[in-house]
Scaffold this motif. Structure first.
Motif, PDB file in Angstrom:
ATOM      1  N   VAL A  20       0.420  -0.980  -0.157  1.00  0.00           N
ATOM      2  CA  VAL A  20      -0.071   0.194  -0.225  1.00  0.00           C
ATOM      3  C   VAL A  20       0.989   1.256   0.502  1.00  0.00           C
ATOM      4  N   LEU A  21       0.007   1.983  -1.090  1.00  0.00           N
ATOM      5  CA  LEU A  21       1.491   3.456  -1.097  1.00  0.00           C
ATOM      6  C   LEU A  21       0.780   4.555  -0.639  1.00  0.00           C
ATOM      7  N   PHE A  22       1.001   5.232  -0.058  1.00  0.00           N
ATOM      8  CA  PHE A  22       0.916   5.955   0.944  1.00  0.00           C
ATOM      9  C   PHE A  22       1.398   7.298   0.550  1.00  0.00           C
ATOM     10  N   VAL A  23       0.536   8.592  -0.114  1.00  0.00           N
ATOM     11  CA  VAL A  23       1.146  10.149  -0.774  1.00  0.00           C
ATOM     12  C   VAL A  23      -0.207  11.056  -0.451  1.00  0.00           C
ATOM     13  N   GLY A  24       0.379  11.365  -0.476  1.00  0.00           N
ATOM     14  CA  GLY A  24       0.100  13.379  -0.728  1.00  0.00           C
ATOM     15  C   GLY A  24       0.324  14.707  -1.808  1.00  0.00           C
ATOM     16  N   GLY A  25      -0.567  14.789  -1.129  1.00  0.00           N
ATOM     17  CA  GLY A  25      -0.712  15.811  -2.677  1.00  0.00           C
ATOM     18  C   GLY A  25       0.519  17.175  -2.581  1.00  0.00           C
ATOM     19  N   ALA A  59       5.750   9.586  -6.932  1.00  0.00           N
ATOM     20  CA  ALA A  59       4.633   9.144  -6.543  1.00  0.00           C
ATOM     21  C   ALA A  59       3.854   8.158  -7.380  1.00  0.00           C
ATOM     22  N   PHE A  60       3.907   9.166  -8.744  1.00  0.00           N
ATOM     23  CA  PHE A  60       3.033   8.036  -9.993  1.00  0.00           C
ATOM     24  C   PHE A  60       3.901   6.859 -10.324  1.00  0.00           C
ATOM     25  N   VAL A  61       4.973   7.092 -10.435  1.00  0.00           N
ATOM     26  CA  VAL A  61       5.676   5.865 -10.356  1.00  0.00           C
ATOM     27  C   VAL A  61       6.159   4.255  -9.821  1.00  0.00           C
ATOM     28  N   LEU A  62       5.677   4.899  -8.352  1.00  0.00           N
ATOM     29  CA  LEU A  62       5.598   3.851  -7.270  1.00  0.00           C
ATOM     30  C   LEU A  62       4.358   3.634  -7.817  1.00  0.00           C
ATOM     31  N   LEU A 115      10.225  -5.742  -4.468  1.00  0.00           N
ATOM     32  CA  LEU A 115       9.232  -5.683  -2.888  1.00  0.00           C
ATOM     33  C   LEU A 115       8.478  -7.756  -3.601  1.00  0.00           C
ATOM     34  N   ALA A 116       8.524  -8.032  -4.802  1.00  0.00           N
ATOM     35  CA  ALA A 116       8.621  -9.556  -4.281  1.00  0.00           C
ATOM     36  C   ALA A 116       8.838 -10.706  -3.550  1.00  0.00           C
ATOM     37  N   GLU A 117      10.139  -9.938  -2.866  1.00  0.00           N
ATOM     38  CA  GLU A 117      11.076 -10.879  -1.951  1.00  0.00           C
ATOM     39  C   GLU A 117      10.543 -10.338  -0.574  1.00  0.00           C
ATOM     40  N   LEU A 118       9.700  -9.306  -0.279  1.00  0.00           N
ATOM     41  CA  LEU A 118       9.212  -8.601   0.766  1.00  0.00           C
ATOM     42  C   LEU A 118       7.719  -9.063   1.016  1.00  0.00           C
ATOM     43  N   ARG A 119       6.473  -9.246  -0.331  1.00  0.00           N
ATOM     44  CA  ARG A 119       5.820 -10.263  -0.160  1.00  0.00           C
ATOM     45  C   ARG A 119       6.313 -11.539   0.896  1.00  0.00           C
ATOM     46  N   GLY A 120       6.777 -11.895   0.998  1.00  0.00           N
ATOM     47  CA  GLY A 120       6.995 -13.219   1.131  1.00  0.00           C
ATOM     48  C   GLY A 120       7.408 -13.267   2.807  1.00  0.00           C
ATOM     49  N   ARG A 121       7.879 -11.890   3.327  1.00  0.00           N
ATOM     50  CA  ARG A 121       8.391 -12.353   4.141  1.00  0.00           C
ATOM     51  C   ARG A 121       7.079 -11.324   5.550  1.00  0.00           C
ATOM     52  N   PHE A 122       6.949 -10.798   4.828  1.00  0.00           N
ATOM     53  CA  PHE A 122       5.684  -9.454   5.271  1.00  0.00           C
ATOM     54  C   PHE A 122       4.128  -9.858   5.136  1.00  0.00           C
ATOM     55  N   ASP A 123       3.210  -9.475   5.832  1.00  0.00           N
ATOM     56  CA  ASP A 123       2.046  -9.436   5.357  1.00  0.00           C
ATOM     57  C   ASP A 123       1.461  -8.297   5.022  1.00  0.00           C
ATOM     58  N   LEU A 124       2.163  -7.349   5.239  1.00  0.00           N
ATOM     59  CA  LEU A 124       1.776  -5.862   4.822  1.00  0.00           C
ATOM     60  C   LEU A 124       2.869  -5.458   4.837  1.00  0.00           C
ATOM     61  N   ILE A 125       2.615  -4.410   3.341  1.00  0.00           N
ATOM     62  CA  ILE A 125       3.716  -3.832   3.470  1.00  0.00           C
ATOM     63  C   ILE A 125       3.633  -1.795   2.540  1.00  0.00           C
ATOM     64  N   LEU A 126       3.648  -1.051   4.025  1.00  0.00           N
ATOM     65  CA  LEU A 126       3.318   0.365   3.958  1.00  0.00           C
ATOM     66  C   LEU A 126       4.510   1.036   3.087  1.00  0.00           C
ATOM     67  N   ILE A 127       4.245   1.683   1.996  1.00  0.00           N
ATOM     68  CA  ILE A 127       5.720   2.320   1.043  1.00  0.00           C
ATOM     69  C   ILE A 127       4.676   4.643   1.902  1.00  0.00           C
TER      70      ILE A 127
END
Length: 514
Positions: free
Chosen positions: A318-323, A444-447, A421-433
């Motif tokens: 999940v990506l958290f981005v502000g304006g 932000a739009f690249v991510l 990211l592919a490797e981290l998906r196997g280690r964690f339930d949720l990834i906040l960016i």
């Protein structure tokens, strides 16, 4: 004024700028520039043709060969060949073709012919080289002439523009003078008529009968009327200004401002720290350090709204981005991670803001933790995933931005980030960016094209509705799923509740804990 303007501006022609000497000079310079440009193009074309002949891309013309044959050395060789041929004819009259003397004469003729052809080629090449040098010199000469004429023409055009402006001033002064002359004629006519009236016989019968009486009090303005009207007018103006300002203010201030935007799914509202009844000092770790505060409860409510959306669609990143800057995305990430980790999830936070990283500082992680390695070092190949992951406690982990030299924005768009990211998906339930603001950085739009979902953090009283609508529209074109909008720091309201409800929430929580 007209005379001074003519002298100061050096106006030589009053009928118009295009009749002046500068206009004539501009026409002459334009004609000369056209001729010089034509000569420059001819010289360039001739030089290119001569160069092509010298390089063998184009065969010399018959005219080039004739010019070489007219050279004195070639003419002498031709005369010598003719003499050799005359001698050969003489020998053939007295001897057979197989005679050694005849064969020797024919060999001498052939050698002379070969020598002549070689000389013609040599002279042709020499003439072409001389012609190429001449055309190169002509090209430079005409190029310099064209540049000089262009500069002169530009300066003359500037003078013409200035003269046109001064000509406009002259015409204005001229019209003003004519108006004043007409007015003076009318005034003189009026004075003459008044003087004629005074000398008439019946003018003597007019005399002052009585002076006018001044009124004892003024009929206008009346204080008892003006003061109330003035007060009412000022109040009306102030109310109108306040209403107009409120109507024209397009900033997002409350949840109702987001409700009118298409696609703006409200995920929750986080109150301002100044509205916190428990008077906590910092908001970064409110869920972890002040679990009974209104801020912590607001983050838990927002997390409770986001988690079903994530689970329903199988999202993991999940990506958290502000304006705009200072939207509060870092604070939102730290508290969301704590709230979701409390629900039994293993959460990883990644600081992808290479411009102003604050995630490690907000989590209270020392600068030297993990030797300062982070996401930038991982993407650059200077560190492994195990080296950059920092344990933040309570089922949360952290990957910082990395060393300053490794924070290269372009690396966020390469395959190394996808692999990580592919490797981290196997280690964690949720990834906040945590990402940089979308308005000031394109990261932000690249991510957004590399994660599963995104949450747009909107700072109340800072970002306008039009900006939020544009960002929602841009996220619609991204690969990720925009979960919705999180309203941060609205003053006085949160999720539609009034400010007094904060105190009620805090009081209820305090009683519950006791």
């Amino acid at each position: 004024e007209i005379r001074n303007l003519i002298q100061t501006a050096n106006i030589t022609e009053l009928d118009g700028v295009w009749h002046s000497a500068q206009a004539t000079m501009s026409s002459q310079l334009t004609a000369k520039l056209a001729d010089a440009s034509a000569m420059l193009n001819y010289a360039k074309s001739a030089y290119d043709l001569a160069a092509s002949k010298l390089q063998g891309r184009v065969e010399p013309t018959q005219l080039d060969i004739i010019q070489a044959e007219n050279d004195t050395a070639v003419v002498n060789q031709i005369e010598q060949i003719q003499q050799f041929k005359a001698h050969e004819r003489y020998l053939l009259e007295t001897r057979t073709k197989d005679d050694p003397t005849v064969i020797q004469a024919q060999q001498r003729i052939q050698a002379a012919e070969d020598q002549k052809d070689a000389k013609i080629k040599e002279l042709t090449r020499r003439n072409l080289e001389a012609r190429a040098r001449q055309y190169a010199e002509d090209t430079e000469k005409y190029k310099y002439l064209v540049d000089e004429l262009e500069n002169l023409l530009e300066k003359n055009q500037t003078v013409l523009k200035d003269l046109a402006a001064e000509q406009s001033k002259y015409e204005a002064l001229k019209n003003r003078r004519e108006h004043l002359e007409q007015q003076r004629t009318e005034d003189l006519k009026l004075i003459t008529e008044i003087q004629l009236m005074r000398v008439r016989d019946d003018a003597r019968r007019v005399r002052l009968f009585n002076r006018a009486m001044e009124p004892r009090q003024k009929s206008f303005p009346k204080v008892q009327v003006i003061v109330p009207l003035g007060v009412l007018s000022m109040v009306g103006i102030m109310v109108g200004v306040v209403f107009l300002r409120e109507l024209m203010d397009q900033r997002v201030k409350s949840a109702s401002d987001l409700a009118v935007l298409p696609g703006a799914n409200l995920l929750g509202g986080i109150p301002d720290l100044m509205d916190e009844p428990t008077k906590i000092q910092t908001a970064e770790l409110a869920v972890r350090r002040h679990p009974l505060s209104v801020l912590a409860e607001s983050y838990r409510q927002a997390a409770a709204t986001i988690q079903p959306l994530i689970d329903r669609n199988g999202h993991q990143t999940v990506l958290f981005v502000g304006g705009l800057p200072a939207s509060g995305t870092t604070t939102v990430v730290t508290n969301m991670a704590a709230a979701m980790a409390a629900a039994g999830r293993k959460v990883l936070m990644i600081d992808a803001n290479f411009r102003r990283p604050r995630l490690a500082e907000a989590m209270g992680v020392p600068d030297n933790a993990g030797d300062g390695l982070g996401l930038g070092d991982l993407l650059g190949g200077a560190a492994t995933i195990d080296q950059v992951i920092i344990d933040a406690g309570q089922d949360t982990s952290l990957i910082g931005a990395g060393t300053p030299a490794s924070r290269v924005f372009d690396r966020l768009n390469n395959g190394a980030f996808d692999s990580a990211l592919a490797e981290l998906r196997g280690r964690f339930d949720l990834i906040l960016i945590d990402s940089p603001p979308a308005v000031v950085a394109g990261d932000a739009f690249v991510l957004a094209n590399k994660v599963d979902a995104a949450v747009l953090v909107v700072r109340a009283h800072q970002e306008h509705r039009g900006l939020v609508a544009r960002m929602i529209h841009r996220f619609a074109d991204a690969r990720c799923d925009l979960l919705g909008v999180l309203l941060n720091r609205p003053r006085g309201t949160a999720g539609g509740y009034l400010k007094k409800n904060y105190a009620t929430m805090a009081e209820y929580t305090a009683k519950l804990s006791s």
